[in-house]
Write a protein that holds these residues in place. Structure first.
Motif, mmCIF file in Angstrom:
data_model
loop_
_atom_site.group_PDB
_atom_site.id
_atom_site.type_symbol
_atom_site.label_atom_id
_atom_site.label_comp_id
_atom_site.label_asym_id
_atom_site.label_seq_id
_atom_site.Cartn_x
_atom_site.Cartn_y
_atom_site.Cartn_z
ATOM 1 N N TYR A 25 0.829 -1.210 0.000
ATOM 2 C CA TYR A 25 0.000 0.000 0.000
ATOM 3 C C TYR A 25 0.865 1.263 0.000
ATOM 4 N N LEU A 26 1.980 1.213 0.708
ATOM 5 C CA LEU A 26 2.882 2.375 0.707
ATOM 6 C C LEU A 26 3.433 2.633 -0.692
ATOM 7 N N ASP A 27 3.741 1.573 -1.417
ATOM 8 C CA ASP A 27 4.238 1.739 -2.792
ATOM 9 C C ASP A 27 3.191 2.411 -3.676
ATOM 10 N N ILE A 28 1.900 2.134 -3.409
ATOM 11 C CA ILE A 28 0.823 2.679 -4.239
ATOM 12 C C ILE A 28 0.440 4.089 -3.813
ATOM 13 N N PHE A 29 0.323 4.326 -2.514
ATOM 14 C CA PHE A 29 -0.212 5.597 -2.032
ATOM 15 C C PHE A 29 0.853 6.569 -1.517
ATOM 16 N N GLY A 30 2.018 6.069 -1.159
ATOM 17 C CA GLY A 30 3.048 6.930 -0.576
ATOM 18 C C GLY A 30 3.699 7.838 -1.600
ATOM 19 N N THR A 31 3.978 9.061 -1.216
ATOM 20 C CA THR A 31 4.632 10.010 -2.121
ATOM 21 C C THR A 31 6.100 10.232 -1.758
ATOM 22 N N ASP A 32 6.468 9.938 -0.511
ATOM 23 C CA ASP A 32 7.861 10.115 -0.075
ATOM 24 C C ASP A 32 8.630 8.825 -0.337
ATOM 25 N N LYS A 33 9.031 8.632 -1.594
ATOM 26 C CA LYS A 33 9.685 7.375 -1.990
ATOM 27 C C LYS A 33 11.008 7.114 -1.261
ATOM 28 N N PRO A 34 11.863 8.131 -1.035
ATOM 29 C CA PRO A 34 13.088 7.874 -0.269
ATOM 30 C C PRO A 34 12.816 7.347 1.137
ATOM 31 N N LYS A 35 11.801 7.911 1.800
ATOM 32 C CA LYS A 35 11.465 7.441 3.146
ATOM 33 C C LYS A 35 10.960 6.007 3.110
ATOM 34 N N ILE A 36 10.151 5.683 2.113
ATOM 35 C CA ILE A 36 9.623 4.316 1.997
ATOM 36 C C ILE A 36 10.764 3.333 1.749
ATOM 37 N N ALA A 37 11.721 3.716 0.893
ATOM 38 C CA ALA A 37 12.884 2.863 0.630
ATOM 39 C C ALA A 37 13.687 2.638 1.909
ATOM 40 N N GLU A 38 13.812 3.684 2.710
ATOM 41 C CA GLU A 38 14.541 3.585 3.983
ATOM 42 C C GLU A 38 13.818 2.646 4.949
ATOM 43 N N LEU A 39 12.494 2.753 5.002
ATOM 44 C CA LEU A 39 11.705 1.880 5.877
ATOM 45 C C LEU A 39 11.822 0.419 5.444
#
Length: 338
Positions: A249-263
């Protein structure tokens, strides 16, 4: 330059969920707002009745819920024609003519119909209306001379069947009376949101949905119940990303891609708990859907006005469909008293 006509819609069997939003609603609003298209958006109550005939109240109650969801996400009745299928009599007559151009064996071979019959456990007790709904869908498309039909990949056989019927009709009764539609399909791997439980499809019947109408507390509870990695028992355990619905869901709805990659990296290495990533996802979803929820509540304060939107849209759609029906009747030769 004439705008291309788009036809799309939904069965009113309940409120719409964020899977609908990802798969179709968001794209409809984007297409509508380009100003390049003439969209017709149908609430397909007749199609919903094909397998809910014994529960008409469900369809009646759901119709207004679907309309509210449409308006909430940004479908604008000044730019798109929102109409109710049952209020367009021409669709039924067109279906009756098209049925003569399709064999039972061809309908039985339709992969979409086969899959849905299996999913609903009809076996041989298939309502006839449900069995022939690819034909009524062709009537819906051709009545408005739609060039484009946005659908999911699983609906491609339906579009192909519509194209076959159009070709048969034009060959028998005269070329170019009906327009052969094209499907607009989402990019591979997109357009379908998995359920909260990890099931491949978000579905009302499976109870694994987040609805557009869910309040903030309900949204939070559903996010906190989401399927992650069953092997990630302790915070320090390395976790898996694949099949983990929170990261999907984060990949679909998230806009802060660097933060998602870090998580993702932190989760895979260990030391990041499920609660923390679920709280972040809840924040992301709340930012996306709180404005939609607010608009929905505003429209819900004046239900008669919503019905008026549907009435005006249906009246406009009816005029267009009647013109197509007249052309079809003239082509077939059943215009005896003209």
């Amino acid at each position: 330059m004439m705008k291309k006509v788009i036809l799309t819609g939904d069965r009113p069997t309940g409120k719409l969920h964020i899977g609908h939003y990802v798969g179709s609603l968001k794209n409809r609003v984007a297409l509508q707002n380009t100003g390049e298209y003439d969209p017709y958006i149908m609430i397909a109550d007749q199609q919903a009745l094909t397998d809910n005939a014994r529960d008409p109240e469900k369809i009646r109650n759901s119709l207004i819920q679907v309309a509210l969801d449409y308006l909430a996400v940004g479908i604008d009745p000044e730019k798109s024609t929102i109409f109710v299928q049952s209020q367009i009599p021409a669709l039924t007559e067109l279906t009756s003519y098209y049925l003569n151009l399709v064999t039972v064996s061809r309908l039985e071979r339709n992969p979409t119909v086969k899959a849905e019959i299996q999913q609903k456990n009809f076996e041989r007790s298939i309502p006839a209306g449900f069995f022939v709904y690819p034909v009524s869908q062709t009537a819906d498309i051709t009545a408005f001379k739609a060039n484009l039909v946005p659908v999911g990949d699983d609906q491609e056989p339906m579009i192909e069947q519509a194209r076959e019927i159009v070709r048969s009709f034009n060959t028998i009764y005269g070329k170019d009376i009906l327009i052969e539609p094209e499907g607009i399909f989402p990019p591979k791997g997109e357009g379908r949101l998995p359920g909260l439980d990890g099931n491949a499809k978000m579905s009302k019947s499976l109870g694994n949905c987040i609805y557009l109408s869910d309040d903030a507390d309900t949204l939070r509870k559903k996010v906190m119940s989401m399927y992650t990695d069953p092997g990630h028992i302790h915070v320090e355990d390395p976790g898996k990303i694949k099949g983990n619905m929170v990261f999907t869901y984060l990949d679909i709805f998230g806009t802060d891609k660097p933060k998602i990659a870090e998580l993702k990296q932190h989760y895979q290495e260990g030391g990041l708990g499920d609660v923390k990533i679920k709280r972040y996802l809840n924040e992301v979803l709340e930012n996306e859907f709180a404005p939609i929820r607010k608009r929905r509540a505003e429209f819900a304060q004046d239900i008669p006005a919503v019905y008026d939107i549907l009435k005006r849209g249906s009246e406009k759609a009816n005029e267009v469909a009647e013109k197509t029906l007249e052309e079809v009747r003239n082509a077939i030769g059943v215009n005896y008293f003209d």
